[in-house]
Design an enzyme around this catalytic site. Structure first.
Site, PDB file in Angstrom:
ATOM      1  N   CYS A   2       0.655  -1.170  -0.049  1.00  9.31           N
ATOM      2  CA  CYS A   2      -0.298  -0.018  -0.199  1.00  9.31           C
ATOM      3  C   CYS A   2       0.727   1.403   0.035  1.00  9.31           C
ATOM      4  CB  CYS A   2      -0.667   0.139   1.413  1.00  9.31           C
ATOM      5  SG  CYS A   2      -1.817  -1.364   1.388  1.00  9.31           S
ATOM      6  N   ARG A  27       3.454   1.539  -6.693  1.00  6.15           N
ATOM      7  CA  ARG A  27       3.308   0.301  -6.720  1.00  6.15           C
ATOM      8  C   ARG A  27       2.520  -0.348  -6.438  1.00  6.15           C
ATOM      9  NH1 ARG A  27       6.682   1.846  -1.373  1.00  6.15           N
ATOM     10  NH2 ARG A  27       5.126   0.197  -0.525  1.00  6.15           N
ATOM     11  N   TRP A  75      -3.307  -2.311  -1.447  1.00 10.68           N
ATOM     12  CA  TRP A  75      -2.616  -3.139  -2.373  1.00 10.68           C
ATOM     13  C   TRP A  75      -3.311  -4.580  -1.462  1.00 10.68           C
ATOM     14  CZ3 TRP A  75      -0.838  -5.328  -7.100  1.00 10.68           C
ATOM     15  CH2 TRP A  75      -0.163  -6.446  -6.959  1.00 10.68           C
ATOM     16  N   ASN A 101      -0.048   0.052   6.131  1.00 11.17           N
ATOM     17  CA  ASN A 101       0.736  -0.386   4.782  1.00 11.17           C
ATOM     18  C   ASN A 101       1.036  -1.972   5.716  1.00 11.17           C
ATOM     19  OD1 ASN A 101       1.404  -1.616   3.107  1.00 11.17           O
ATOM     20  ND2 ASN A 101       3.811   0.078   2.908  1.00 11.17           N
ATOM     21  N   GLY A 102       0.594  -2.665   5.627  1.00 11.77           N
ATOM     22  CA  GLY A 102       1.564  -4.417   6.170  1.00 11.77           C
ATOM     23  C   GLY A 102       0.835  -5.183   6.560  1.00 11.77           C
ATOM     24  N   GLU A 479      14.126 -21.914 -14.870  1.00 17.13           N
ATOM     25  CA  GLU A 479      13.549 -20.211 -14.940  1.00 17.13           C
ATOM     26  C   GLU A 479      14.619 -19.476 -15.226  1.00 17.13           C
ATOM     27  OE1 GLU A 479      11.676 -18.689 -14.208  1.00 17.13           O
ATOM     28  OE2 GLU A 479      12.131 -16.398 -13.334  1.00 17.13           O
ATOM     29  N   LYS A 483      15.007 -16.093 -17.396  1.00 16.62           N
ATOM     30  CA  LYS A 483      15.573 -14.914 -17.571  1.00 16.62           C
ATOM     31  C   LYS A 483      16.081 -14.460 -18.670  1.00 16.62           C
ATOM     32  CE  LYS A 483      12.618 -13.499 -15.194  1.00 16.62           C
ATOM     33  NZ  LYS A 483      12.248 -14.894 -15.463  1.00 16.62           N
ATOM     34  N   GLU A 486      13.996 -13.525 -21.317  1.00 19.04           N
ATOM     35  CA  GLU A 486      13.527 -12.674 -22.295  1.00 19.04           C
ATOM     36  C   GLU A 486      13.602 -11.382 -21.480  1.00 19.04           C
ATOM     37  OE1 GLU A 486       9.814 -12.560 -19.422  1.00 19.04           O
ATOM     38  OE2 GLU A 486      11.922 -13.830 -17.415  1.00 19.04           O
ATOM     39  N   HIS A 502      21.688 -36.954 -24.227  1.00 19.18           N
ATOM     40  CA  HIS A 502      20.651 -37.288 -25.517  1.00 19.18           C
ATOM     41  C   HIS A 502      20.623 -36.111 -26.146  1.00 19.18           C
ATOM     42  CE1 HIS A 502      19.956 -40.939 -22.916  1.00 19.18           C
ATOM     43  NE2 HIS A 502      19.803 -39.894 -21.823  1.00 19.18           N
ATOM     44  N   LYS A 598       3.490  -8.023 -18.832  1.00 25.90           N
ATOM     45  CA  LYS A 598       3.337  -8.285 -17.434  1.00 25.90           C
ATOM     46  C   LYS A 598       2.001  -9.418 -17.744  1.00 25.90           C
ATOM     47  CE  LYS A 598       4.647  -8.703 -13.197  1.00 25.90           C
ATOM     48  NZ  LYS A 598       5.665  -9.335 -13.063  1.00 25.90           N
TER      49      LYS A 598
HETATM   50  C1  AGP Z   1       8.324 -14.677 -16.394  1.00 27.50           C
HETATM   51  O1  AGP Z   1       9.172 -13.605 -16.467  1.00 27.50           O
HETATM   52  C2  AGP Z   1       7.418 -13.828 -17.142  1.00 27.50           C
HETATM   53  N1  AGP Z   1       6.594 -12.626 -17.499  1.00 27.50           N
HETATM   54  C3  AGP Z   1       6.077 -14.946 -17.415  1.00 27.50           C
HETATM   55  O2  AGP Z   1       6.079 -16.337 -17.742  1.00 27.50           O
HETATM   56  C4  AGP Z   1       4.440 -15.474 -16.505  1.00 27.50           C
HETATM   57  O3  AGP Z   1       5.444 -15.248 -15.472  1.00 27.50           O
HETATM   58  C5  AGP Z   1       3.989 -15.631 -16.667  1.00 27.50           C
HETATM   59  O4  AGP Z   1       3.441 -15.259 -17.930  1.00 27.50           O
HETATM   60  C6  AGP Z   1       2.843 -15.675 -15.773  1.00 27.50           C
HETATM   61  O5  AGP Z   1       2.535 -14.907 -15.115  1.00 27.50           O
HETATM   62  P1  AGP Z   1       1.084 -15.236 -14.067  1.00 27.50           P
HETATM   63  O6  AGP Z   1       2.344 -15.809 -12.836  1.00 27.50           O
HETATM   64  O7  AGP Z   1       0.838 -13.382 -13.986  1.00 27.50           O
HETATM   65  O8  AGP Z   1      -0.103 -15.995 -13.972  1.00 27.50           O
END
Ligand code: AGP
Length: 603
Positions: A2, A27, A75, A101-102, A479, A483, A486, A502, A598
Site C-alpha cells: 500500500c 506501487r 494493495w 501498510n502491512g 527459470e 530470465k 526474456e 541425449h 506483464k
Molecule cells: C516471467 O518472467 C514472465 N513474465 C511470464 O512467464 C509469467 O511468469 C507468466 O506469464 C505467468 O504469469 P502469472 O504468474 O501472472 O500467471
C-alpha cells in the site's frame, strides 16, 4: 504494497495528499481514500479502483480549510478491494482515521477481543482492528501517544500507519514495524509517507523511521519516540538527491533490480501468519482433506515454481503431483478427477490460459486452490480456496520476487500436507532455515550482484547457453534460461542435466557456455559427471554452487548453503542477477522487454 501519505502544514491538505498518492501509484493498488480534519470534524472519502475514481468523489467537496490529513492507496491483503475495505478506517466513535501498510498477524484474536467488548466492525480488514484497538487504549489512558504505544504493544506483525484525530486538528501520528515509513521535513509543514516520492516536490529533507518508532508531527514541530518506552529518539536528517522516478525505484536503476532486492521481505511476508508453535498453519485450507493427487497448472515462471514444488509435494508429502503448462492442459485432454486438487499458480491472477484451465478443472469437479499474488483477481475469485503469496505488486515484466513467494508457499503446503510423514526434526530444520532466510538473503544479495556484474562481462557475448540442473535444480535451470532469454534476448536452454547426452550436447562449443546449478547434495556426483562431459567438448562452465564444492568449471560462483530444499531460494536470486546484469551490459530495456506484457490476458 500500500501507499501512505500524511500531511500537516499550511497548505490545503487534499491537493497535497492526492498529489502524493499519484506519485505512489507505481506501487500498484486496487482502491484509495483520504481523510482530513476540518474544524473538529473528520472528512473521509474512499473509492474502489484508481485515483480518478477518488478524484470524482472529491469534486464539489470543499475541504479548503483542512490542513491536516492522511491518504492511502490499498494493495489488498485482507478483504476484497471494495470501498468498505478501503482506507482510511475509523474507530467506532468516528474520532480517529487511520491508514496502514502491512499485515497484522494476530488481527483475528484482537478483533474477537474487541467484538467481545461490543465493538462493531464494518470491514474485513486487519487495519480496522488496529484503529479500533488504538481508540480503545486512548479512551482507557486518556492520552493519544500513550494509547498508541499501548495498542502497538499488543500487535504482532508488520505495520506502517498514520493516524489523525479530529480533537487535535493540527497533529498527526505515525509509526512503523517491518514496513517502510519516512518523515519529510518542510518549512511550517511536515509529511509522513511509505515512500519518498510522495512528498519529494515539497522537501528533500527526510528522517528514516526505524522499527519500533512512532512519530508525532505538527506544522512547526516533530518528534520521534520509542514505541514502548515513549523515550524521545535522536534522529539523523538526510537529504535526498534522487529525482522522483529514481525514488519510485527506491534508488535502484530498474524495478526488476528493486524487486530482486525486495526478496528478503517477500520471504517474511509469505511466511507472515503461517508459522505457529513450531509448525505450519494454513487456515485457508481448513476443512479440506489431504489431496490424493495434485495437478499444478501455470505458465512461465509460475510453471517453473510449480515444477520445483512437485519435488517437495512428492518427496515430502508423498502426494502424486503432475505439473502442466496451462496452455497444454487446456487442449491435452488430460484426466482430471473430482478427487484431484488442482493448484493454479499465477502472480497476476489474470493469465488467460491459467484461468481457462482452472475453469476446465472446476467443470471436472476438482477442488481448485489458487496461489495468487493479486487479491481479488479472476483466478483468486474463481478458485475454491486461495492462498495469497503476499509479495506486493510486481512491476517489472520479468517475474522475480513472485517466484520466491510462490516457492515459499509451496514449501509450506508440502510441510502442511506432509506433517504426518516428515519427522519433527526435519520440519524444525526447514522452518529454522526459512526463518533465517531473509537475513541470509539480505547479507548475500549485494555480493551476488557485484559478482554478477563481473560475470556478465564474460558471458554476455555468448551466442547462447545451457542451464543445467538435476532434481529441484532442474526447474531453476528452466527459470534461469527464461530470465536470460526474456530480458537479454540471448537464446538459452534449460535442461535436465541427465538429458544433455541425449542430443543437446551437440550444441556445446566455446561460444555456447553452460550455467550449471550444482549444490552440495546427493546429486553432486552425477552433476560432476555431466560437467566433465561438457569440459571434454571444450565448453565453458559457470557453476553456481556452495562454498568448497569441487566441480569442473571455468567460473565457480558460490551461494550460501541452506538445508534442503531451501537451496533453490538462494540459487534463484543469482540466476535473476546474472540475467539482469547481462541485459544491462547489452543495453536492453530490462523492465519492459520487447514483445512481452506483464500479464498475458490473451491466449
Ligand atoms: C516471467 O518472467 C514472465 N513474465 C511470464 O512467464 C509469467 O511468469 C507468466 O506469464 C505467468 O504469469 P502469472 O504468474 O501472472 O500467471
Amino acid at each position: 504494497m500500500c501507499g501512505i501519505i500524511g500531511y500537516t502544514g499550511h497548505r490545503p491538505a487534499v491537493p497535497v495528499i492526492m498529489d502524493g498518492l499519484r506519485r505512489l501509484e507505481y506501487r500498484g493498488y486496487d482502491s484509495a481514500g483520504l481523510a482530513v480534519v476540518e474544524g473538529q470534524q473528520l472528512r473521509v472519502v474512499r473509492a474502489e479502483g484508481k485515483l480518478s475514481a477518488l478524484d470524482a468523489c472529491l469534486e464539489g467537496l470543499d475541504c479548503g480549510l483542512a490542513l491536516t490529513g492522511v491518504g492511502h492507496t490499498r494493495w489488498a491483503t485482507h478483504g476484497l478491494p471494495v470501498v468498505r475495505n478501503a482506507h482510511p478506517h475509523q474507530d467506532a466513535s468516528g474520532r480517529f482515521a487511520l491508514v496502514h501498510n502491512g499485515i497484522i498477524e494476530n488481527y483475528a484474536e484482537l478483533k474477537a477481543m474487541l467484538q467481545a467488548e461490543g465493538v462493531i466492525f464494518v470491514s474485513e480488514t486487519d487495519t480496522e482492528v488496529l484503529v479500533q484497538l488504538i481508540a480503545r487504549e486512548i479512551a482507557s489512558c486518556g492520552d493519544v501517544r500513550q494509547g498508541i504505544a499501548a495498542a502497538l504493544g499488543q500487535v504482532e506483525g508488520a505495520y506502517a500507519f498514520a493516524l489523525i484525530d479530529r480533537q487535535t486538528p493540527d497533529t498527526l501520528w505515525a509509526g512503523r514495524q517491518a514496513s517502510p515509513l519516512v518523515l519529510g521535513l518542510g518549512v511550517a509543514e511536515h509529511f509522513v509517507a511509505s515512500d519518498i516520492p510522495a512528498f519529494l516536490p515539497f522537501t528533500r529533507e527526510v528522517v528514516f523511521l526505524e522499527d519500533g518508532e512512532i512519530v508525532e508531527i505538527r506544522p512547526h514541530t516533530w518528534a520521534v519516540f520509542d514505541a514502548r518506552s515513549l523515550g524521545v529518539k535522536d534522529k539523523t536528517i538526510s537529504r535526498i538527491t534522487w529525482d522522483v522516478q529514481a525514488a519510485q525505484k527506491g534508488g535502484f536503476k530498474h524495478f526488476m533490480l528493486k524487486e530482486i532486492f525486495e526478496q528478503p521481505q517477500v520471504v517474511r511476508d509469505a511466511l507472515a501468519g503461517r508459522l505457529r508453535g513450531g509448525g505450519v498453519v494454513v487456515p485457508e485450507l481448513d476443512g479440506l482433506a489431504r489431496p490424493e493427487r495434485v495437478v499444478v497448472i501455470a505458465c512461465g515462471t509460475s510453471w517453473h515454481a510449480g515444477l520445483w514444488g512437485r519435488y517437495l509435494l512428492e518427496s515430502m508429502a508423498g502426494i502424486p503431483t503432475q505439473v502442466e503448462t496451462a496452455s497444454e492442459f487446456r487442449y491435452g485432454g488430460f484426466v482430471v478427477r473430482p478427487t484431484d486438487t488442482v493448484v493454479a499458480i499465477s502472480q497476476s491472477g489474470e493469465t488467460a490460459d491459467t484461468l481457462a484451465a482452472l475453469r476446465l478443472a472446476r467443470q471436472a469437479g476438482a477442488t481448485v486452490l489458487g496461489l495468487c499474488n493479486v487479491v481479488g483477481s479472476s483466478i483468486a475469485r474463481e478458485s475454491n480456496r486461495v492462498l495469497y503469496t503476499q509479495a506486493g505488486p510486481e512491476i517489472s515484466v520479468a517475474s522475480t520476487k513472485a517466484m520466491t513467494s510462490q516457492m515459499v508457499v509451496l514449501l509450506l503446503l508440502a510441510l502442511h500436507w506432509g506433517r504426518e510423514r516428515i519427522g519433527g526434526s526435519r520440519t524444525e530444520t526447514i522452518l529454522h532455515g526459512l526463518a533465517a532466510l531473509p537475513e541470509v538473503l539480505e547479507a548475500t544479495l549485494p555480493g551476488l550482484r557485484h559478482q554478477a556484474q563481473a560475470l556478465a562481462r564474460t558471458y554476455a557475448g555468448c551466442r547462447g547457453c545451457f542451464y543445467l540442473g538435476r532434481g529441484p535444480m532442474y526447474p531453476l535451470a528452466l527459470e534461469g534460461a527464461l530470465k536470460l532469454k526474456e530480458i537479454s534476448y540471448i537464446h538459452a536452454e534449460g535442461y535436465a542435466a541427465g538429458e544433455m547426452k541425449h542430443g543437446p550436447i551437440a550444441l556445446i562449443d566455446r561460444d555456447f557456455p553452460t550455467v550449471a546449478l550444482v549444490l552440495r547434495d546427493e546429486l553432486l556426483p552425477k552433476m560432476r559427471s555431466n560437467l566433465q562431459e561438457v569440459v571434454a567438448r571444450g565448453g565453458r562452465i559457470l557453476a553456481i554452487t556452495n562454498p568448497g564444492v569441487e566441480v569442473p568449471a571455468t567460473d565457480l560462483w558460490a551461494v550460501p548453503e541452506a538445508p534442503a530444499p531451501l537451496g533453490g531460494l538462494l540459487v534463484l536470486p543469482a540466476l535473476q542477477l546474472l540475467a539482469y546484469e547481462i541485459a544491462v551490459h547489452l543495453g536492453c530495456d530490462v523492465d519492459q522487454p520487447r514483445n512481452l506484457a506483464k500479464s498475458v490476458t490473451v491466449e
